[in-house]
Design a protein around this motif. Structure first.
Motif, short mmCIF file in Angstrom:
data_model
loop_
_atom_site.label_atom_id
_atom_site.label_comp_id
_atom_site.label_asym_id
_atom_site.label_seq_id
_atom_site.Cartn_x
_atom_site.Cartn_y
_atom_site.Cartn_z
N GLU A 6 29.43 -11.20 15.79
CA GLU A 6 30.74 -11.84 15.92
C GLU A 6 31.81 -10.76 15.87
OE1 GLU A 6 31.60 -14.65 12.85
OE2 GLU A 6 33.34 -15.49 13.88
N PHE A 58 39.35 -9.90 12.71
CA PHE A 58 38.34 -10.49 11.84
C PHE A 58 38.19 -11.98 12.16
CE2 PHE A 58 40.38 -6.89 9.92
CZ PHE A 58 39.35 -6.16 9.33
N PRO A 59 37.12 -12.64 11.78
CA PRO A 59 35.93 -12.09 11.09
C PRO A 59 35.08 -11.25 12.03
CG PRO A 59 35.59 -14.39 11.64
CD PRO A 59 36.99 -14.08 12.01
N ARG A 61 30.98 -9.70 12.26
CA ARG A 61 29.63 -9.71 11.68
C ARG A 61 28.70 -8.85 12.53
NH1 ARG A 61 26.58 -14.39 11.43
NH2 ARG A 61 27.67 -15.20 13.27
N GLU A 101 29.12 -8.91 6.91
CA GLU A 101 30.28 -9.69 7.35
C GLU A 101 31.55 -9.12 6.75
OE1 GLU A 101 30.21 -13.75 6.10
OE2 GLU A 101 32.07 -14.27 7.13
N LEU A 102 32.58 -8.98 7.57
CA LEU A 102 33.89 -8.55 7.11
C LEU A 102 34.88 -9.66 7.41
CD1 LEU A 102 34.02 -4.86 8.44
CD2 LEU A 102 33.05 -5.71 6.31
N ARG A 103 35.61 -10.08 6.39
CA ARG A 103 36.62 -11.12 6.56
C ARG A 103 38.02 -10.49 6.56
NH1 ARG A 103 33.78 -15.23 2.13
NH2 ARG A 103 31.76 -15.36 3.24
N GLN A 104 39.02 -11.29 6.90
CA GLN A 104 40.39 -10.78 6.98
C GLN A 104 40.80 -10.14 5.64
OE1 GLN A 104 42.79 -10.96 9.70
NE2 GLN A 104 43.66 -9.44 8.30
#
Length: 333
Positions: A6, A58-59, A61, A101-104
């Motif tokens: 993603e 973001f996000p 993945r 996973e990296l989120r805002q």
């Protein structure tokens, strides 16, 4: 290999840039927060100039297809490995099949994913950085897309990462005495006067005296600043001249533009100031809408900041292998 599950627009492969080709119209590119890349690479045992993933939408993945050491730096958010929250500025080992996973992030603009062995894309003109405007470098000269599979280089034979991870004190904390802080939350960025500042007379003082806001028309090429317009006291015709990241130009509309990593190689707008190199990474982490105030600096101060940053990096690169060896020896004891 790593597979992108993603992503959003403008996430790219970047390293420390492609200097030396501006005379033929090729911008340097490179990470907007080069310090984060150097630290992340140091954590995973790479040369500090190895290529990494720059994530600014973001996000995001990705999935590791094999056992891989990694570190997420730059961000003030937390990465998640198979849904488990991890600290940033810390190196871990992922097993094959695990998902990162990296989120805002809460405040900052960009995160960097460094992998042991480095992101292995072809080197073009001595760099693996993506030139989006040129359409070359990085992964096919374009932003990352869902389904991309990216090779990872061979990791060094250094001592492996401890199972519990290995962290560093992030630069905003370790170097807090080096960087100015405001009382109102605006970002203080130091800059030097540039060649045409004298053209602006009283408006030049207004440049230094007001708080600017980073416009939505900003990108990796330049940050456009919104505020009370400043105009030169006299009309001049300038020939196009070379510019570099950090140069602050003032177009006819009176709202300055700060040249960033994908800086134009030349331009004809008058230059009012130039951000010191030691503060450029901090500006690269400022998000759209952030408030910025420029602080008049000196060459001596700029050099002192550079030395402080180099001492910090040198200390990390010497200390990290020692800590790995010590932890490895303790496990074997």
């Amino acid at each position: 290999m790593i597979e992108i599950l993603e992503t959003g627009p403008f996430n790219t492969v970047q390293d420390l840039g492609r200097p030396g080709y501006r005379d033929i119209g090729v911008s340097a590119s490179g990470a907007m927060d080069s310090l984060a890349v150097r630290i992340g690479n140091s954590l995973v045992g790479n040369d500090e100039a190895a290529a990494a993933l720059e994530i600014q939408t973001f996000p995001f993945r990705l999935q590791f297809t094999e056992r891989t050491g990694f570190a997420v730096t730059g961000t003030d958010g937390k990465p998640f490995l198979d849904g488990i929250e991890l600290p940033s500025w810390c190196a871990f080992t992922a097993e094959a099949g695990q998902t990162l996973e990296l989120r805002q992030p809460p405040k900052l603009a960009r995160a960097y994913v460094c992998v042991a062995g480095g992101v292995d894309v072809p080197s073009v003109m001595g760099s693996r950085s993506t030139s989006l405007r040129g359409g070359f470098g990085g992964y096919g000269g374009r932003p990352l897309e869902k389904g991309d599979t990216i090779a990872v280089g061979a990791a060094s034979a250094h001592t492996p990462l401890p199972a519990s991870g290995l962290a560093v004190v992030e630069p905003s904390v370790a170097l807090q005495d080096v960087f100015p802080a405001s009382s109102d939350g605006s970002l203080l960025i130091r800059a030097l006067s540039a060649g045409e500042e004298g053209l602006f007379a009283e408006n030049g003082k207004a440049f230094w005296g007001q708080t600017w806001r980073i416009s939505s028309r900003s990108d990796r090429t330049g940050y456009r600043l919104s505020g009370d317009a400043i105009v030169p006291a006299q009309t001049v015709e300038m020939r196009s001249h070379g510019v570099v990241p950090g140069v602050i130009q003032v177009p006819p509309g009176g709202e300055p533009i700060v040249q960033m990593s994908d800086a134009n190689t030349a331009g004809g707008y008058p230059k009012i100031a130039g951000v010191i190199e030691g503060d450029l990474w901090r500006l690269g982490q400022a998000r759209i809408g952030s408030r910025v105030q420029f602080v008049r600096s000196s060459h001596a101060e700029a050099r002192a900041v550079e030395k402080a940053l180099e001492r910090y990096i040198t200390d990390l690169r010497q200390t990290i292998p020692m800590v790995k060896r010590a932890l490895s020896a303790m496990r074997g004891a």
